[in-house]
Write a protein that holds these residues in place. Structure first.
Motif, PDB file in Angstrom:
ATOM      1  N   THR A  44      92.106  49.097  31.214  1.00 52.22           N
ATOM      2  CA  THR A  44      93.424  48.805  31.360  1.00 52.22           C
ATOM      3  C   THR A  44      93.850  49.443  33.015  1.00 52.22           C
ATOM      4  N   PHE A  45      94.444  48.706  33.726  1.00 53.30           N
ATOM      5  CA  PHE A  45      95.129  49.138  34.974  1.00 53.30           C
ATOM      6  C   PHE A  45      96.398  49.050  35.128  1.00 53.30           C
ATOM      7  N   GLN A  46      97.033  49.966  35.869  1.00 55.08           N
ATOM      8  CA  GLN A  46      98.314  50.000  36.252  1.00 55.08           C
ATOM      9  C   GLN A  46      98.738  48.755  37.378  1.00 55.08           C
ATOM     10  N   SER A  47      99.743  48.413  37.418  1.00 59.55           N
ATOM     11  CA  SER A  47     100.193  47.189  38.082  1.00 59.55           C
ATOM     12  C   SER A  47     100.562  47.840  39.643  1.00 59.55           C
ATOM     13  N   THR A  48     100.309  49.172  39.848  1.00 62.75           N
ATOM     14  CA  THR A  48     100.626  49.495  41.341  1.00 62.75           C
ATOM     15  C   THR A  48      99.256  49.182  42.342  1.00 62.75           C
ATOM     16  N   THR A  49      99.603  49.108  43.411  1.00 63.79           N
ATOM     17  CA  THR A  49      98.565  48.659  44.607  1.00 63.79           C
ATOM     18  C   THR A  49      97.320  49.388  44.477  1.00 63.79           C
ATOM     19  N   ARG A  50      97.464  50.848  44.355  1.00 64.99           N
ATOM     20  CA  ARG A  50      96.097  51.828  44.222  1.00 64.99           C
ATOM     21  C   ARG A  50      95.212  51.295  42.876  1.00 64.99           C
ATOM     22  N   SER A  51      95.816  51.195  41.987  1.00 62.56           N
ATOM     23  CA  SER A  51      95.355  50.687  40.620  1.00 62.56           C
ATOM     24  C   SER A  51      94.497  49.324  40.638  1.00 62.56           C
ATOM     25  N   LEU A  52      95.415  48.526  41.279  1.00 62.42           N
ATOM     26  CA  LEU A  52      94.952  46.912  41.504  1.00 62.42           C
ATOM     27  C   LEU A  52      93.639  47.184  42.289  1.00 62.42           C
ATOM     28  N   THR A  53      93.668  48.103  43.309  1.00 62.72           N
ATOM     29  CA  THR A  53      92.608  47.875  44.196  1.00 62.72           C
ATOM     30  C   THR A  53      91.332  48.435  43.548  1.00 62.72           C
ATOM     31  N   GLU A  54      91.590  49.359  42.510  1.00 67.82           N
ATOM     32  CA  GLU A  54      90.528  49.907  41.838  1.00 67.82           C
ATOM     33  C   GLU A  54      89.935  48.964  40.987  1.00 67.82           C
ATOM     34  N   LEU A  55      90.840  47.767  40.510  1.00 68.23           N
ATOM     35  CA  LEU A  55      90.393  46.671  39.764  1.00 68.23           C
ATOM     36  C   LEU A  55      89.608  45.678  40.543  1.00 68.23           C
ATOM     37  N   LYS A  56      89.842  45.615  41.752  1.00 65.52           N
ATOM     38  CA  LYS A  56      89.237  44.694  42.552  1.00 65.52           C
ATOM     39  C   LYS A  56      87.816  45.198  42.982  1.00 65.52           C
ATOM     40  N   GLU A  57      87.701  46.393  43.226  1.00 61.55           N
ATOM     41  CA  GLU A  57      86.484  47.307  43.367  1.00 61.55           C
ATOM     42  C   GLU A  57      85.660  47.058  42.224  1.00 61.55           C
ATOM     43  N   TRP A  58      86.089  47.400  40.943  1.00 63.73           N
ATOM     44  CA  TRP A  58      85.260  47.301  39.817  1.00 63.73           C
ATOM     45  C   TRP A  58      84.598  45.926  39.722  1.00 63.73           C
ATOM     46  N   LEU A  59      85.329  44.844  39.959  1.00 60.73           N
ATOM     47  CA  LEU A  59      84.854  43.365  39.779  1.00 60.73           C
ATOM     48  C   LEU A  59      83.865  43.270  40.955  1.00 60.73           C
ATOM     49  N   LEU A  60      83.965  43.581  42.088  1.00 59.36           N
ATOM     50  CA  LEU A  60      83.134  43.362  42.961  1.00 59.36           C
ATOM     51  C   LEU A  60      82.093  44.089  42.976  1.00 59.36           C
ATOM     52  N   ALA A  61      82.046  45.359  42.136  1.00 58.01           N
ATOM     53  CA  ALA A  61      80.639  45.950  41.839  1.00 58.01           C
ATOM     54  C   ALA A  61      79.904  45.337  40.654  1.00 58.01           C
ATOM     55  N   LEU A  62      80.653  44.713  39.788  1.00 54.62           N
ATOM     56  CA  LEU A  62      79.837  43.899  38.706  1.00 54.62           C
ATOM     57  C   LEU A  62      79.395  42.552  39.069  1.00 54.62           C
ATOM     58  N   GLY A  63      80.033  42.083  40.262  1.00 54.10           N
ATOM     59  CA  GLY A  63      79.387  40.867  40.839  1.00 54.10           C
ATOM     60  C   GLY A  63      80.388  39.671  39.887  1.00 54.10           C
ATOM     61  N   VAL A  64      81.292  39.953  39.831  1.00 47.66           N
ATOM     62  CA  VAL A  64      82.443  38.977  39.052  1.00 47.66           C
ATOM     63  C   VAL A  64      82.786  38.187  40.202  1.00 47.66           C
ATOM     64  N   THR A  65      82.838  36.892  39.697  1.00 43.73           N
ATOM     65  CA  THR A  65      83.059  35.617  40.660  1.00 43.73           C
ATOM     66  C   THR A  65      84.230  34.916  40.408  1.00 43.73           C
ATOM     67  N   HIS A  66      84.929  35.051  39.330  1.00 40.98           N
ATOM     68  CA  HIS A  66      85.812  34.179  38.802  1.00 40.98           C
ATOM     69  C   HIS A  66      86.587  34.941  37.926  1.00 40.98           C
ATOM     70  N   VAL A  67      88.109  34.703  38.085  1.00 41.84           N
ATOM     71  CA  VAL A  67      89.199  35.396  37.555  1.00 41.84           C
ATOM     72  C   VAL A  67      90.350  34.618  37.282  1.00 41.84           C
TER      73      VAL A  67
END
Length: 326
Positions: A44-67
């Protein structure tokens, strides 16, 4: 002998190697990832820019391609703004297409269900244009709202005149016209003589006679009415200035589409303003709409097709892949 209940697990053929399903809310976003070589996990992430940036970095680290995520009001926009530069294939999906099975509904189950449908290739993303076109949409939609406000102010002015027993709309086809404006200016300045007011109307195309105009402008125009008319005219003037400012900005951003604008303006009944709004909504790349029928359906102009047992049922126009207005 007691019967044991057996639960069946629904499985789909997976066409997306690594995907993420997002359940989007105003304050938080629930994300579930799943795919080949990674464990299924929900965060679960907050809707703030900082938290959403953490979401993006997490997905990139896992190699996720589709959202994939629902087109929930405008709450999907902050997510799109952060994830779009990350190179993901992002789907904003109509909520009706991913409705979870009723009973025991939770945000985690919603995001997991979206992720499962995404990986199975069962989701169809709504048409979400690029950033520049979305910005252009904001401009044209705001301009349309201002035009509506301007019209509302003119109607409010007519009601003030009616309250003052001035029947201007009965003798003037347009209270914004030159002759009517001349009469209004004179009334605000203090002129009350109907004959003198009627004498100001000298346009040869006026259908009403001087006698009819004199009867229409004979009323009970008080100081309160003068104050209200001044206030409304000031508001209209401000709105007109803002519309003019928007027109210049829209014209500047439409310069790359000058050829398309000229071509569309050749259609009878279509002017530049209409073309600007049209291009802002659908763009110039028609590859995103497989057929003309698909475009009319997206625009909500095509009737639905709901048939059961050989009977066609009444149905509202389908907007199956259209995101909510924003």
């Amino acid at each position: 002998m007691a019967k044991q209940k057996q639960t069946q697990k629904v499985s789909f053929e997976e066409v997306v190697e690594r995907g993420c399903g997002l359940d989007v809310h105003k304050k938080e976003i629930v994300a579930t990832v799943s795919g080949t070589g990674i464990e299924s996990e929900t965060r679960t992430f907050q809707s703030t820019t900082r938290s959403l940036t953490e979401l993006k970095e997490w997905l990139l680290a896992l190699g996720v391609t589709h959202v994939a995520m629902e087109s929930t009001g405008v709450y999907w926009k902050p997510v799109m703004n952060i994830l779009e530069p990350g190179g993901f294939t992002i789907m904003v999906v109509n909520a009706r297409h991913i409705k979870y099975v009723p009973g025991h509904k939770t945000d985690k189950k919603d995001s997991a269900w979206i992720c499962k449908l995404l990986r199975a290739g069962l989701l169809k993303g709504s048409f979400v244009p690029g950033r520049n076109q979305r910005d252009l949409r904001d401009l044209t939609r705001y301009r349309r709202k201002l035009v509506q406000q301007q019209s509302a102010e003119h109607n409010r002015m007519i009601r003030i005149f009616e309250d003052a027993n001035l029947k201007l709309s009965s003798v003037f086809s347009n209270i914004r016209g030159k002759m009517c404006t001349r009469v209004i200016d004179a009334v605000i300045a203090g002129e009350t003589d109907p004959q003198k007011l009627a004498a100001l109307c000298t346009h040869r195309r006026l259908k009403a006679s001087k006698e009819e105009i004199a009867l229409a402008v004979e009323g009970c125009f008080t100081e309160h009415h003068k104050f209200m008319i001044r206030a409304i005219r000031t508001s209209i003037s401000n709105i007109e200035a803002e519309i003019d400012h928007l027109d210049k900005e829209i014209e500047r951003r439409m310069q790359p589409f000058e050829a398309q604008i000229q071509q569309l303006c050749e259609i009878p009944g279509i002017d530049v303003t209409s073309v600007n709004e049209l291009l802002a909504e659908i763009g110039v790349d028609m590859e995103v709409f497989p057929t003309a029928e698909h475009l009319t359906s997206w625009a909500g102009l095509a009737p639905g097709n709901n048939e059961s047992a050989g009977k066609k049922k009444t149905h509202t126009p389908t907007t199956a892949t259209k995101p909510q207005k924003r």
